[in-house]
Design a protein around this motif. Sequence first.
Motif: not given
Length: 428
Positions: A151-178
Amino acid sequence: MPLTLRLILLALIAIAPVACTLPGGSPTATSSISFMVFGDAAEKAAYERLVAEFRQRHPDIDVTLIHIPGQSDYRKRLGVDFAAGTPADIVLLNYRRYAAFAAKGALEPLGPYLDQSTLLSPGDFYTEAMTPFIWKGVLMCIPQNLSSLAVYYNRDLFRAAGLPDPSPDWTWDDFLQTARTLTQDTDGDGDIDQYGLGTEVSLFRVAPFIWQNGGDLVDHPQTPTRLALDTPAAREAIQWFVDLQVKHRVTPDAVAEAAESSESRFLNGRLGMFLNSRRGVPTYRTITGFDWDVAPLPQGRQRAGILHADAFCMAQVSRQKAAAWTFIEFANSGEGQHIIATTGRTVPSLRIVAGSPAFLDPQARPANSQVFLDSIPFIRTVPIMETWVDIEDLAGEELKRAFYGQATVDQAIAAAIARAQPFFGASQ
């Protein structure tokens, strides 16, 4: 350059092939060979560097690089050239596609060459990369890389949305909510301007999620006789994947994707996450407008990734087999793999290079390249069979119909199984 890296490079450069009797004979005084690759401009530049360095080491062997930008055009060119008996001496082939050529005797087996090499040893490579290129007990090609889907991700968009970097053990639900959080109508006109996720829609993309859910692509992975997408576990995973678009709308629909590809949206800073293998890195390194990184696939019931691997294959009709092997040998030596690894193109198939600063360079993006190495124990492969490309393409067409709301998941699965069935008999 750090002292440790300088010492590694000096050691690699000091190693030179020792003359031996190769299956293809010895290179002539002046040999000319051709090497065909595919990829965008950044990928082309990576192989140009490799060829240029080889010429410095072997001025008696002239290498012509043939570059075909698109994968579809590349596959067509391969088919035409091999059918006409005029292929390049060396071609890059994905493990999903080489079997069709191996089955026709169009490839020169490279196992005997490797056995006599003083520069390479089978034990130096990840077995996960080597094993898929064994056809009927013989190693056919030498893999340059092994990557899993990430999963390539835009860290600036994550920060702007108040999201942390994905954790190594994130789940399908975490992924969908993100993905939901990142999908936004930024200008308030009622249309989505920024999607949370972009992906190719294919059997190859959905496969790791099927495996993570306890399902499989075929009934018997070693001796498949049919697609097994209709099992409860496989169906549930496909429905989850399809719902990303038809239910949750976190990916572009068919019209939006046709207007601008998801990869283009990612490059332009208007896509939160994009699924791809390592091969996208040279292009993504051209991004200057935002920070980005890479994360592992989210986890389902179990961890699973899917192998992406290309290999150097030699045409059986090549008249310069010894010279072609000399290039393949160099390209897959520590020095050769170091050159390609520093461009970001590959997860090296040589263990020593994969664990070196050439790949794990903390100053080069992605910062979290360790993700690719951590995924290796969980990598799985699609079936190695000469008709797999046809099966995968047909199933992909049906999955697209479901993903873009033109068919139900059950309709798509039934059609995929029926359309693919004749190709299982053809491969036996």
